[in-house]
Design a protein around this motif. Structure first.
Motif, mmCIF file in Angstrom:
data_model
loop_
_atom_site.group_PDB
_atom_site.id
_atom_site.type_symbol
_atom_site.label_atom_id
_atom_site.label_comp_id
_atom_site.label_asym_id
_atom_site.label_seq_id
_atom_site.Cartn_x
_atom_site.Cartn_y
_atom_site.Cartn_z
ATOM 1 N N TYR A 633 39.729 33.285 30.954
ATOM 2 C CA TYR A 633 39.420 34.681 31.156
ATOM 3 C C TYR A 633 38.318 34.793 32.221
ATOM 4 C CZ TYR A 633 38.072 39.347 29.155
ATOM 5 O OH TYR A 633 37.947 40.859 29.028
ATOM 6 N N ALA A 634 37.679 33.534 32.546
ATOM 7 C CA ALA A 634 36.884 33.551 33.746
ATOM 8 C C ALA A 634 37.550 33.312 35.195
ATOM 9 C CB ALA A 634 36.072 32.260 33.615
ATOM 10 N N ASN A 673 31.602 38.248 30.795
ATOM 11 C CA ASN A 673 31.666 39.298 31.392
ATOM 12 C C ASN A 673 31.540 39.847 32.705
ATOM 13 O OD1 ASN A 673 32.281 42.360 30.667
ATOM 14 N ND2 ASN A 673 29.991 42.640 31.319
ATOM 15 N N ARG A 676 34.744 37.989 34.396
ATOM 16 C CA ARG A 676 35.874 38.861 34.239
ATOM 17 C C ARG A 676 36.012 40.267 34.912
ATOM 18 N NH1 ARG A 676 36.309 44.330 31.562
ATOM 19 N NH2 ARG A 676 34.394 44.730 30.556
ATOM 20 N N LYS A 679 36.945 39.091 38.391
ATOM 21 C CA LYS A 679 38.463 38.750 38.525
ATOM 22 C C LYS A 679 39.282 40.131 38.095
ATOM 23 C CE LYS A 679 41.042 36.082 38.824
ATOM 24 N NZ LYS A 679 41.749 36.017 40.119
ATOM 25 N N PHE A 681 39.667 41.777 35.513
ATOM 26 C CA PHE A 681 40.331 41.865 34.241
ATOM 27 C C PHE A 681 39.676 42.950 33.340
ATOM 28 C CE2 PHE A 681 40.554 37.007 34.202
ATOM 29 C CZ PHE A 681 41.798 36.995 35.015
ATOM 30 N N GLY A 683 38.937 45.088 29.711
ATOM 31 C CA GLY A 683 38.620 44.689 28.659
ATOM 32 C C GLY A 683 38.480 45.833 27.596
#
Length: 820
Positions: A633-634, A673, A676, A679, A681, A683
């Motif tokens: 997730y990182a 957080n 993410r 990146k 991503f 949530g």
């Protein structure tokens, strides 16, 4: 002879603003075969003694939508429809600030209000004095002015809602107490009453202070506690007698811990004392209670009452003509319980609402949409009754309700950490991490590390709307993961196993992505509701033949379990569903040296050829069995390690020791957080029940060549013009204020949407955000402004992640372990 029918589509129990609001809005959504039961008279519970105020001054985006709807309803629409007076007083209101943190709160609220299109402005004390010349403004720095606010007659509103429901066919039965609610073998609900039984498809618990004990009839634990609240009405105020307009309501959180307004030509003072709050009926609210009030407790509220007299000197020499001290339900976190009860299909909650007049109609409209159409039109994450688990015991509920009451008029800082009744469910690493400086947060009862104190920074929460020392701690943790290796306790994640011959058929019916075909395969997917909106995002791992392992955010545990069980009932597909959240712990190991660390503690091959990206293997770490998932997730080379709870501490200690030569560091959810966001991503703030997969821009995780729940609705969303689109933004930082979510996004000065998540990315040196905005504004490269604390900040739409846009780092090949 009973005036009850034997059957109805919906039975609502409770005739306050929540019950009548639910009936009214269900009728407006097309369901009219409704019976509402009230044990006494409508509004005879908490509703009748409410002060009836409502304000646009909220920094909650979802509640803001409800409030705006309610004000429109009260200020004309409801009375025009029903002919029933609601006695609307559109006097406006001010929320005062005495210190810079309060001013920052108001600035943030202003930004959220602008995103919602509210009539809202930040004003100086001189402006307040012009509209309210009687208030002592000593020490006031500024105020938020919301001129469309007001107050209303609670009984009038409730009677009008009931009249509107009756006009469309709903039946309201007074003096009819429900005595039991049980689910029948065919899935229907049997409501037993003093006037006989009634069977229904859906039941709604709108029982107010009775709601918790009503839930117990059906084996449900609905966490809420009755707290008593005072307001006082003064004798007539001479200075008010010749006024030709009503003074604005004053909300004075700092000095009065409550509100002050006119009540005709008198004064009204409402107080939420910040210490020694009072509970009643902890075990059982008496059924004979009706229009119940308690004797005033002046000693408890006196410090704030005296300050109210100081702030309104025209009250100082007057007597109190009326005192109102009534009970109101408080849930553990202050948010009402609106939505499905846990583990009880078609049992709905409309209870635990501490501000029924301010929030009720809007929330019951969303509940009605949820019941009728399968999803609400605002994010219901904060109100879903399933956000609590079995850990929410009676004693814990009382502790948390008292905490919530005392926080009613405190500054709602970002990431405010409610510490009462903690820890609830500490992980096996809790004591070890606490000793290393961890500051924890509670998620679905679990204790999860937020960040780690170091370098003399005190190990506690540091609050502010601006940068705090915590930001430096986050940057340190992100740097460690990006450059070396970091380990995080992620035991709070929901972990569910689905097994059996029909496990694949069950999950295939629910997942928008194709399931992994081989043992060890991993996919990211979404589950939808029948409206095609997003229920939740999850990772699916195929552990073996007819055996799957699902991982999602902690607060979706009960939602996931309910979704799986309900699908079994509807589709006749049966599998073994086992929640592993408490028996399995988990760690995340991320960073360019993650493989080096892991190689020191396991004999398992870890290179790309043997352990590919997005695959899972059972390995042993320091002799202990572990399921290792190669994912991150990182956005780094990394693994998730899922471990039997009893072995978790030993595995963590082994990794920590092995990482000493590689600069290993602990990190928490705040750093996770930030990474993410770097990146890109999405949530939980982006993937909500109010959006479809195309709107969330996650169609790359969807396979439309197969059938799944919500497929046709997804295709329809693709074919129609999208109302909004989730865009990824880069915002210029100012080194002091980063934003907190809900802020207005502007294109050429026009509001085009709002942010959902905002965080500073330490690696890229920019503020990063997701925002739901109009599609024409979401084109990559578009220059925008984001209104942060009331001031526009330059932003642009990004086409790719700000960090490692090609996502090469998670897939990096093996490196030799550094020599000792």
């Amino acid at each position: 002879m009973s005036d009850l029918p034997s059957h109805a589509r919906v039975v609502i129990v409770g005739g306050g603003v929540m019950g009548c609001g639910t009936a009214y809005h269900l009728c407006h959504e097309g369901w009219t075969d409704i019976v509402l039961l009230e044990k006494a008279e409508l509004t005879s519970g908490s509703t009748w003694h409410a002060a009836g105020q409502i304000t646009h001054s909220t920094s909650s985006f979802s509640l803001g939508k409800c409030v705006d709807y309610n004000i429109g309803l009260y200020s004309g629409a409801l009375e025009a429809e029903t002919g029933h007076s609601v006695t609307w007083h559109g006097c406006g209101s001010f929320r005062l600030a005495y210190e810079e943190d309060e001013m920052d709160w108001l600035r943030h609220t202003l930004s959220v209000g602008r995103a919602l299109g509210f009539n809202i402005e930040l004003v100086d004390p001189a402006f307040v004095a012009k509209l309210h010349p009687f208030y002592n403004l000593d020490g006031v720095l500024g105020a938020l002015h919301t001129p469309d606010d007001g107050h209303v007659d609670p009984s009038g509103v409730t009677q009008a809602l009931a009249a509107g429901a009756r006009a469309k066919g709903a039946r309201v039965v007074r003096r009819c107490r429900a005595t039991n609610i049980t689910r029948q073998p065919n899935g229907e609900w049997l409501v037993e009453t003093e006037k006989g039984p009634i069977t229904c498809e859906h039941v709604v618990n709108a029982g107010g202070t009775y709601a918790r004990q009503m839930g117990e009839w059906s084996g449900l634990q609905l966490p809420m506690t009755s707290m008593t609240h005072h307001y006082f009405v003064t004798d007539p105020v001479p200075e008010f007698q010749d006024l030709d307009r009503e003074l604005p309501v004053i909300r004075d959180d700092r000095k009065v811990s409550g509100y002050i307004r006119m009540e005709q030509k008198k004064g009204l003072i409402g107080i939420y004392e910040k210490e020694n709050p009072n509970t009643v009926w902890e075990d059982h609210c008496p059924w004979e209670a009706e229009n119940e009030l308690f004797a005033p407790d002046y000693d408890r509220v006196m410090p704030w009452l005296e300050e109210a007299m100081n702030r309104m000197p025209v009250f100082a020499d007057l007597g109190i003509s009326r005192d109102v001290h009534g009970a109101i339900s408080h849930p553990p976190d202050g948010n009402p319980l609106i939505g499905p009860a846990p583990g009880a299909p078609n049992y709905w909650c409309a209870c635990g609402t501490q501000i029924g007049i301010g929030w009720g109609p809007g929330l019951t409209r969303e509940l009605a949409r949820w019941m009728v159409h399968g999803s609400a039109d605002i994010s219901m994450r904060d109100y879903d009754p399933r956000r609590f688990g079995p850990y929410a015991t009676r004693d814990w509920q009382v502790v948390k309700a008292k905490e919530d009451y005392c926080l009613r008029h405190e500054i709602p800082y970002p990431h405010f950490n409610r510490l009462a009744g903690r820890p609830v469910k500490p992980s096996p690493l809790y004591d070890r991490l606490k000793a290393k400086g961890a500051v924890f947060e509670e998620v679905f009862g679990h204790e999860r590390p937020r960040w780690f104190a170091r370098g003399g920074v005190e190990q506690r929460d540091h609050y502010g709307f601006r940068r705090t020392p915590v930001d430096d701690m986050i940057a340190h943790e992100v740097k460690a993961v990006r450059e070396r290796v970091g380990v995080m306790d992620i035991s709070a994640f929901t972990k569910v196993e689905v097994a059996g011959p029909q496990a694949e058929a069950l999950l295939d019916r629910l997942c928008a992505n194709r399931l992994p075909q081989k043992a060890g395969g991993i996919v990211l997917t979404h589950m939808l509701n029948r409206r095609g909106r997003i229920e939740l995002e999850l990772t699916v791992v195929k552990l073996g033949q007819a055996r799957y392992y699902l991982v999602c955010a902690a607060f979706f545990e009960q939602r996931l379990m309910d979704h799986l069980v309900r699908a079994q009932e509807i589709d006749g597909i049966h599998a073994e569903i086992i929640c592993r959240s408490d028996s399995v712990s988990a760690l995340s190991l991320n960073g360019p040296r993650a493989r080096d660390v892991l190689a020191r503690v396991t004999p398992a091959p870890l290179g790309n050829a043997d352990f590919r990206w997005l695959t899972a293997r059972e390995i042993r770490i320091a002799g202990h069995p572990v399921w290792a998932f190669r994912m991150s997730y990182a956005g780094e080379l990394g693994w998730e390690l899922h471990i039997p709870r009893d072995h978790a501490l030993a595995v963590y200690d082994a990794l920590w020791e092995a990482g000493q030569g590689f600069g290993i560091a602990d990190y928490g959810s705040f750093a996770m957080n930030a990474m993410r966001m770097e990146k890109g991503f999405k949530g939980a703030g982006e993937l909500t029940n109010e959006v479809t997969l195309p709107e969330a821009d996650v169609m790359r995780f969807v396979k439309l060549d197969r059938e799944f729940l919500g497929k046709q609705e997804t295709k329809a969303s693709l074919a129609a013009p999208l109302p909004w689109l989730c865009a990824y933004l880069q915002i210029e930082p100012d080194g002091e204020i980063d934003g907190h979510g809900g802020e207005a996004v502007l294109l050429n000065g026009e509001t085009v949407g709002s942010t959902s998540s905002v965080a500073f990315g330490p690696t890229v040196g920019k503020i990063l955000a997701f925002a739901y905005i109009k599609p024409h504004a979401a084109i990559p490269g578009t220059a925008l402004d984001v209104l942060i604390h009331g001031k526009p900040r330059a932003a642009k739409v990004l086409a790719e992640p700000a960090y490692d846009p090609a996502s090469l780092l998670p897939r990096t090949d093996t490196k030799k372990v550094a020599a000792e």
